[in-house]
Design an enzyme around this catalytic site. Structure first.
Site, PDB file in Angstrom:
ATOM      1  CB  SER A   1      -0.957  -0.032   1.191  1.00  0.00           C
ATOM      2  OG  SER A   1      -1.888   1.023   1.120  1.00  0.00           O
TER       3      SER A   1
ATOM      4  CG  ASP B   1      -3.163   4.035  -1.064  1.00  0.00           C
ATOM      5  OD1 ASP B   1      -3.880   3.837  -2.065  1.00  0.00           O
ATOM      6  OD2 ASP B   1      -3.129   3.247  -0.102  1.00  0.00           O
TER       7      ASP B   1
ATOM      8  CG  ASN C   1      -6.626   6.309   6.032  1.00  0.00           C
ATOM      9  OD1 ASN C   1      -7.617   6.092   5.355  1.00  0.00           O
ATOM     10  ND2 ASN C   1      -6.130   5.391   6.849  1.00  0.00           N
TER      11      ASN C   1
ATOM     12  CD  GLU D   1      -9.353   3.495   8.489  1.00  0.00           C
ATOM     13  OE1 GLU D   1      -9.050   3.174   9.636  1.00  0.00           O
ATOM     14  OE2 GLU D   1      -8.752   3.093   7.474  1.00  0.00           O
TER      15      GLU D   1
ATOM     16  NE  ARG E   1      -1.156   4.278  15.402  1.00  0.00           N
ATOM     17  CZ  ARG E   1      -0.087   4.417  14.639  1.00  0.00           C
ATOM     18  NH1 ARG E   1       0.418   5.629  14.456  1.00  0.00           N
ATOM     19  NH2 ARG E   1       0.497   3.382  14.065  1.00  0.00           N
TER      20      ARG E   1
ATOM     21  CB  SER F   1      -0.024   0.949  17.417  1.00  0.00           C
ATOM     22  OG  SER F   1       0.081   0.195  16.233  1.00  0.00           O
TER      23      SER F   1
ATOM     24  CG  ASP G   1      -2.985  -0.599  -2.041  1.00  0.00           C
ATOM     25  OD1 ASP G   1      -3.111   0.566  -1.632  1.00  0.00           O
ATOM     26  OD2 ASP G   1      -3.427  -1.586  -1.415  1.00  0.00           O
TER      27      ASP G   1
ATOM     28  CB  THR H   1       0.501  -3.702  13.877  1.00  0.00           C
ATOM     29  OG1 THR H   1       0.683  -2.322  13.508  1.00  0.00           O
ATOM     30  CG2 THR H   1      -0.820  -4.191  13.304  1.00  0.00           C
TER      31      THR H   1
END
Length: 576
Positions: free
Chosen positions: A65, A277, A373, A371, A508, A501, A279, A503
């Site tokens: 991505s 972005d 983003n 989202e 955050r 987060s 992908d 992962t």
């Protein structure tokens, strides 16, 4: 079994480095490409098992991505084009991290747990983006599939949303569309051309759109699609993969985080621009005004524009369908208030992550989710689609209702409901602006974003913080939420939260308020995270939506009092 013997032999060609551990998250696996060969082989194995289990075609997309070009990744696509289930995400992590000598045992455990009939055929669709590592990594996927007797269709270079779309088309036996790239172009372009017939007197300037392709697959596919649009949209493509690195100083993530135009794009004053972005599953819009100020229209603005358009059409068509916008805690408070108070559209807040938004959107007749983003789409329930189709065919429908319901029908065909799709979303946005006679400036003026900041703190253990209420309130450590509440209530329309987060060992932080005073809130919250969680020396990275915040903290001295740790720091705060 001979089948497992082939797995054993081929797995030696894709050995797992000892000690390497990765986790399958919302974005699948994603890391430096040189660590992924064994992962790809094993995801080929898992996709084959998933196909046998579901008796359906499964997708495997090789992409990272918006990550740098040196990275790559992989994610599985379930039968209706949706993300793979949480249980199978767990299997993916287990299989990826199993040491070489235990691989067959892990495979057999999954087969036993899921009661998979290994005599069932398996069909796998494979795609990749433009990363240099994609060719060899996709071959590893094909090796994994073939070693368990599965059949593959290698689509080569496709966007992530295109592969999701084609998996859904295959498993609905063509009801959703033709499972080819050309079928994708034809379905979307036909809907777009039908819709824009309802926009009279569009000038060439209004049809012109500057598109940043992030030097990725979206640029290639946008170029292929242009002839299908018959000049109804005049795309000026930059960062088109002819030069420049993927996602380097370009693309939706860069524009969103840096709050400025990508390199390689020549923007005129007031020109409508957008960025994909890497992908092509995210999109953001933007423009610069006569004073040179940069204006971003992110996922919140996109959701507001589309949901307002759909709400108006439902009213005109006389359809009593529930429409809702699904947001996360990161959605700007102004967007939420505009939707609820002005447009009277229901708003639902859920945990961060596309899979959570997608599932929540499925609970409504029409669920709009984006989202911030720029990743998102619109879902229409089967019942809603049936009502719309019946009204289109009803000979007693008056002209006003007929026009509105036909617009709804074409809009459904224009939207890729399987996943966020930059190309599809772009065409929807251009349609709405055209039909409503709006400029990008008119769209931006619908509401004014509250000033906000995001901050990322790298920590040793993110699990110290636990949250509730769609990640908007901290449960642990004790006292943290009380500290946030006491700070937030001092400022008008202020809001803030912290969340770990999903992962990586990062916490955050988000804050917004009516003025730039929110930057002070951010500083104090950051310091409170530091002392309450006792993270020790950490690194922080700050993302801004309107200006930059520079934070330097040193000479930390801790002292304990009751359940709190107090922090005295020599800090500098610079705004520009």
């Amino acid at each position: 079994m001979a089948q497992f013997e082939e797995v054993s032999q081929k797995s030696k060609l894709h050995p797992k480095p000892e000690g390497l551990a990765l986790q399958y998250g919302t974005a699948g696996f994603r890391t430096d490409a040189k660590h992924l060969d064994h992962i790809m082989f094993r995801m080929g194995l898992l996709a084959t098992l998933r196909s046998k289990k579901t008796k359906s075609t499964i997708g495997v997309m090789v992409t990272a991505s918006h990550n740098p070009e040196e990275d790559n990744g992989v994610k599985l696509i379930d039968p209706m084009g949706e993300m793979v289930t949480a249980v199978w995400e767990g299997y993916a992590t287990q299989l990826a991290n199993t040491e070489q000598d235990s691989l067959l045992k892990e495979l057999k455990d999954i087969i036993e747990k899921e009661d998979i009939d290994m005599s069932e055929p398996a069909s796998i669709y494979v795609g990749k983006d433009t990363r240099p590592s994609g060719a060899s990594l996709s071959r590893a996927v094909l090796d994994g599939v073939s070693s368990l007797g599965g059949k593959t269709h290698d689509y080569g270079l496709v966007t992530t949303p295109q592969l999701h779309y084609m998996v859904c088309c295959c498993n609905t036996h063509g009801c959703y569309g033709s499972p080819t790239v050309e079928g994708y172009y034809q379905k979307l372009s036909q809907a777009f051309l039908q819709l824009t017939q309802n926009a009279s007197n569009r000038t060439d300037d209004q049809k012109r759109l500057l598109v940043d392709g992030a030097n990725g697959i979206g640029a290639l596919k946008m170029r292929e699609m242009e002839p299908f649009l018959r000049s109804k949209l005049q795309v000026v493509l930059s960062n088109d993969s002819s030069s420049g690195k993927l996602n380097h100083m370009c693309g939706a993530d860069y524009v969103k985080v840096q709050q400025k135009a990508p390199q390689g794009m020549n923007m005129g004053v007031g020109e409508c621009c957008c960025s994909f972005d890497g992908d092509a599953d995210r999109i953001v819009y933007y423009y610069t005004d006569s004073k040179g100020c940069f204006h971003l229209l992110d996922g919140d603005k996109i959701a507001t524009l589309i949901s307002t358009y759909l709400k108006e059409l439902l009213t005109q068509a006389g359809l009593n369908l529930q429409i809702a916008v699904v947001q996360t805690a990161y959605a700007n408070g102004s967007s939420t208030r505009y939707l609820e108070d002005v447009m009277k559209v229901a708003v639902c807040c859920t945990k961060t992550g596309v899979k959570h938004l997608h599932h929540a959107a499925q609970e409504y007749d029409i669920g709009v989710y984006f989202e911030a983003n720029g990743h998102g789409t619109v879902l229409f329930s089967k019942a809603a689609q049936k009502q719309i189709q019946e009204l289109v065919k009803d000979p007693n429908t008056n002209d006003e209702r007929k026009r509105a319901v036909k617009l709804l029908e074409s809009t459904i065909n224009l939207i890729n409901q399987t996943v966020g799709d930059a190309i599809s979303d772009m065409l929807v946005i251009e349609t709405v602006l055209a039909i409503r006679g709006m400029s990008v400036q008119d769209w931006h003026a619908i509401y004014t974003d509250l000033p906000n900041r995001q901050l990322k703190v790298t920590v040793s253990d993110r699990r110290v913080i636990d949250t509730t209420d769609a990640e908007r309130r901290a449960v642990t450590p004790e006292g943290l939420q009380d500290a946030i509440d006491s700070l937030v209530k001092k400022y008008k329309t202020a809001r803030s939260f912290v969340r770990p987060s999903g992962t990586e060992d990062v916490v955050r932080v988000y804050a917004e308020a009516d003025t730039q005073v929110h930057m002070i809130i951010m500083l104090i919250i950051y310091l409170n995270i530091f002392n309450l969680c006792d993270f020790g020396r950490s690194q922080c990275d700050i993302s801004s939506s309107s200006s930059f915040l520079y934070l330097s903290c040193a000479s930390f001295i801790w002292s304990s009092s009751a359940s709190f740790l107090f922090l005295r720091a020599s800090s500098s705060l610079c705004l520009f």
